[in-house]
Scaffold this motif. Structure first.
Motif: not given
Length: 190
Positions: A1-18
Motif C-alpha cells: 500500500m502506498v501512503v502519500l501524506n506530503r506531496i512535496y519533499t524538496r528532495t528533487g530540487d537538486d535535479g535528482s529523484t529516487a
C-alpha cells in the motif's frame, strides 16, 4: 500500500529523484524517463476513457490497462538485482490478457488495405495518441534493457509492444469497427 501524506519533499530540487529501491538518479536518467513515459501513456489513456460512453466494454479493458501501467512503472522503478527480494513485476499473464482483448476487438474489424491516419472519432484520435506515446515508452525501455547494468524484464517489453497493438485495434473498434477509419492516400496532395 502506498501512503502519500506530503506531496512535496524538496528532495528533487537538486535535479535528482529516487527509484523505488531508494537509489537516487538524475531526473534525465533513461530509467526515470522510461517509467515517466509509461505514466504519460497512462494519462493519455485516461483522456480516451472520457470519450467512451458508448463503449463500456472497452472502458473496462482500459481501466485494467491503467492499473497494469502502474504495475509497469513500479517494475521499472526498481531494477531487478540478483540476491534482492523480488518486487512488483509485470507478468506474462498480463500480456496474455492483452492478446485476448486484441483478438476479441479485432474479430469484428474488416481487414486493412491501407495505413490509417489518426482520427475519426475523438476516442479513436486519442487512442492513436496513446499508441504513439506507448511506442515511445517501448523504445526507451528497449534501450534501457540493452544496457547490461540496467535489467528489465522480458514481460515489461512484451507488455508495451502488445499494448501499442491493442491501442491500434481499439482505435479501429471505436471508429465504427473500422468503417470510420481515416485512410492514408499515398501521394494524394502532390
Amino acid at each position: 500500500m502506498v501512503v502519500l501524506n506530503r506531496i512535496y519533499t524538496r528532495t528533487g530540487d537538486d535535479g535528482s529523484t529516487a527509484l523505488g529501491s531508494g537509489e537516487r538518479r538524475p531526473k534525465y536518467d533513461l530509467r526515470v524517463a522510461a517509467y515517466g513515459t509509461v505514466d504519460e501513456t497512462n494519462a493519455a489513456i485516461g483522456v480516451v476513457r472520457l470519450h467512451l460512453a458508448e463503449a463500456p466494454a472497452l472502458d473496462v479493458m482500459l481501466g485494467l490497462i491503467q492499473n497494469d501501467l502502474f504495475d509497469l512503472g513500479a517494475d521499472l522503478a526498481v531494477p531487478q538485482r540478483e540476491g534482492k527480494a523480488e518486487r512488483l513485476r509485470v507478468l506474462s499473464t498480463q500480456v496474455d490478457r492483452l492478446e485476448r482483448d486484441i483478438d476479441s476487438l479485432n474479430a469484428a474489424l474488416a481487414p486493412l488495405n491501407s495505413f490509417i491516419l489518426p482520427g475519426g472519432t475523438p476516442a479513436a484520435a486519442y487512442l492513436h495518441l496513446a499508441r504513439t506515446v506507448c511506442r515511445r515508452a517501448e523504445r526507451m525501455v528497449v534501450e534501457l534493457a540493452a544496457n547490461p547494468d540496467e535489467p528489465v524484464s522480458d514481460a515489461a517489453i512484451k507488455y508495451l509492444n502488445r499494448l501499442s497493438d491493442f491501442l491500434f485495434v481499439a482505435s479501429r473498434s471505436v471508429n465504427d469497427n473500422g468503417a470510420g477509419d481515416v485512410l492514408w492516400v499515398p501521394g494524394q496532395n502532390r
